[in-house]
Design an enzyme around this catalytic site. Sequence first.
Site, PDB file in Angstrom:
ATOM      1  N   ASP A  73       1.429 -33.723  12.592  1.00 43.33           N
ATOM      2  CA  ASP A  73       0.190 -33.298  13.260  1.00 43.33           C
ATOM      3  C   ASP A  73      -1.017 -34.044  12.710  1.00 43.33           C
ATOM      4  O   ASP A  73      -2.005 -33.449  12.296  1.00 43.33           O
ATOM      5  CB  ASP A  73      -0.011 -31.784  13.103  1.00 43.33           C
ATOM      6  CG  ASP A  73      -1.094 -31.257  14.043  1.00 43.33           C
ATOM      7  OD1 ASP A  73      -1.324 -31.871  15.090  1.00 43.33           O
ATOM      8  OD2 ASP A  73      -1.705 -30.229  13.713  1.00 43.33           O
ATOM      9  N   GLY A 109      -3.737 -19.091  12.069  1.00 50.29           N
ATOM     10  CA  GLY A 109      -4.567 -17.962  11.679  1.00 50.29           C
ATOM     11  C   GLY A 109      -5.733 -18.390  10.816  1.00 50.29           C
ATOM     12  O   GLY A 109      -6.120 -19.555  10.778  1.00 50.29           O
ATOM     13  N   TRP A 110      -6.293 -17.421  10.101  1.00 50.02           N
ATOM     14  CA  TRP A 110      -7.462 -17.677   9.276  1.00 50.02           C
ATOM     15  C   TRP A 110      -7.095 -18.377   7.977  1.00 50.02           C
ATOM     16  O   TRP A 110      -6.008 -18.212   7.434  1.00 50.02           O
ATOM     17  CB  TRP A 110      -8.171 -16.366   8.960  1.00 50.02           C
ATOM     18  CG  TRP A 110      -8.915 -15.815  10.142  1.00 50.02           C
ATOM     19  CD1 TRP A 110      -8.474 -14.880  11.025  1.00 50.02           C
ATOM     20  CD2 TRP A 110     -10.214 -16.198  10.582  1.00 50.02           C
ATOM     21  NE1 TRP A 110      -9.415 -14.655  12.001  1.00 50.02           N
ATOM     22  CE2 TRP A 110     -10.512 -15.452  11.746  1.00 50.02           C
ATOM     23  CE3 TRP A 110     -11.177 -17.100  10.103  1.00 50.02           C
ATOM     24  CZ2 TRP A 110     -11.703 -15.584  12.436  1.00 50.02           C
ATOM     25  CZ3 TRP A 110     -12.374 -17.221  10.776  1.00 50.02           C
ATOM     26  CH2 TRP A 110     -12.629 -16.468  11.938  1.00 50.02           C
TER      27      TRP A 110
END
Length: 805
Positions: free
Chosen positions: A360, A242-243
């Site tokens: 990641d 999300g943001w």
Amino acid sequence: MSSCTQPGCTGSILDGYCDVCGAPGPVGGAVGAATSNVPTATVGAPATGVTTGPATAGPSVRNGTPCAQPGCSGKILDGYCDVCGTAAGAPVSTGSTNVGVEAEPVSQVEGSVATSASRVQSAAIGSKRAGTTGTGSTRRTRTGSQRMRAARLGAGLTTVPPAPPVDAAKAIMPNPQVPEEKRSCSRCGNKVGRSIDGRPGRSEGFCPHCGQEFSFTPKLQGGDLVAGQYEVAGALAHGGLGWIYLARDRNVSNRWVVLKGLLNSGDPDALAAAIAEQQFLAQVEHPAIVEIYNFVTHEGAGYIVMEYVGGKSLKQILKDRMRANNGAYDPLPVDQALAYILELLPAFQYLHDLGLVYCDFKPDNMIQVGDAMKLIDLGGVRRIDDQESAIYGTVGYQAPEVAEVGPSVASDIYTIGRTILVLTMEFRGYQGTYLHSLPPVESTPLFQQYDSLYHLVAKCCAPDPADRFASVDELRTQLLGVLREVVARRRQGTALTSAASVLFEAPAVARAIASWSHLPELREDTTDPQYGWLSTISSDDPRQRLKDLDAAPEDTAEVWLARCKAALELGEAAAARSYAGNLLADDPWEWRALWMEGLAAVQQDDWETAKASFNAVYQQVPGELAPKLALAFACEMGGQPEVAEGLYQTCAATDATYVAPSAFGMARVRADRGDTAGAVAALDLVPTTSRGYTESRQQRAEVMLAGSAMDLVVLDQALTTIESSSVDGSTRQRYTVRILKEALPVVAKNPPRKGVRIGSIPASEPDIRNGLENALRLLARDARDLDERVDLVNQANAVRNWSLT
């Protein structure tokens, strides 16, 4: 002044660096910062370690003096800028993209696929692994247990332009929208919110493929107060979760913080569970990792509150380079890319030591600010033993086994290798054709130019997790060695400094390699269970040592290696190879057994086996020079002189202790192909301070004499070489006799012009006869054998000038 901590080094730390091996001393942690840049929550990639970037004591500049680096608002504090970390008085960086650009290879033969070690067959290693799960996380670390900390980006080996800090207020997006081409489902990765039949795509809705709700509209607006503490200033970016928002912390001096959303289903219980699952991130505290301050909820949504790091992500740096290059991909200089990675590896090791994996790693999550690096976005971090939580990663970076067995230390290391490639070359097909493989060497210029870098990346990205580096510390040791090679290639000259290896002793004798015993020795592994017992065996007789070793309480690796060495000293190469085979049977990943097998093959003149064994060792420890030197010698003797010359050049350019043996090797290769000038140039690389200097002068004279063709100029140079060296008297006179005997018929037939000399002797027939007679009589005086003495006196009488008396 403190002592150097590198194994086997006797130096002291002076001005932040060892005055013997050049390694940085133990100093404080680097100050890091970076902008928040969130990864897409698509199928992804593992991570690896992180290094910090402390600084040594800087120049004497008054505290408070403004930093001279462009775009930096910092001030000098204790010799260094408190923002970008640049030393006071350091050259002003232009920030141009040509800083650190690699120069051409040292020679035309080095680095090409035709002459690299890729032409050499390699022995098999690591073909099976008993008692492991395949994650690679349980293997014993052998190649890098120490934690060296860089004094600056690149461990002081290279220069990286500092990145000016980014003003937080200017980082806010004026119109926060996610472009349609970047809208994808967070669950299945399919396209969502795209235009249909000319109608604009929806920014909110449900994925038609899996039903996952999506929203690309910011949930927080400027002025919102989250958890009664964090005042939102605006949106910074949009990522897989999300943001990401910028806010002021009203409770802590209005400092800037970043709010990042937590995925949740809207269920309060699920949200509470999500927060509880990630509370451990608040315990992560490392100078190269973004700090997590808090976990809060607001209107049914959860947020991580973290440190704001104002800098540039490496993804943004690559984009800027591409834009400046008219849209063509412009990778980072190899030394600069390795410096970035090196700086972050201690952070990865820190996470792994806590039982955490990053999951990641990619250029998006590496931030440079000033002269420091920061690892951001801990959204994918999870415990190694966590079998339940969602796995986040990125296509093209994630290790192939993650989908089946989950992330591990080995999968983190895989992502480091993939990231190195993305930073250093245009890695086309890394998310498709080469999703789980590397492009072939013959079609990849980067691999052709940097053989060691290829082997480093290949080991990081090995398909079998057990074939990768066992730890980030191990990787860091080898990456540092590769960085030294890359910098040496750019410098284009012989090495003036050396760095102690944790695996090999320096070449024992700085002279020409003539046998296995002239190659570097393995350092003993002090962690071996039988190391203490082995120290009690002190016999100088290798036969007695073998008998003592038969009584070892346990046949550990060091015991087998000690048996190999004793057998080699006895000249029993077959026995040494047998012992090495037993060690390999116990541990197929034990490259030290292949090293011993290579030494035994050298003793047997079995050059094919020697090449295969040393090449396999090279691939396992690509940052070490010892296997390169050994492989060069085996290739020289085994019919691959071009490969040998390239490897010798690499060794000579990288480490001062390898200059002499490498120079002798290059000289032999060049002399064999008739390149007298090249052979002489190679021998001239040996410095006067080297123990091999005197021998290099003798070899220099030999090379000249072999190619002289009765040339007085060459004979003059040969004798001058001998006269200016510190060879013993007998050797000096024998060379004098040899050279003057060649010069005499030439001068007698065609007397040269006045002033021509052969060494210190005028090039006239009477002077040459006098010099020759004198040298022969001096040899006769020192001769111990009567017949030899008589022969020398007769030669002196025969060559003497005629007299009237």
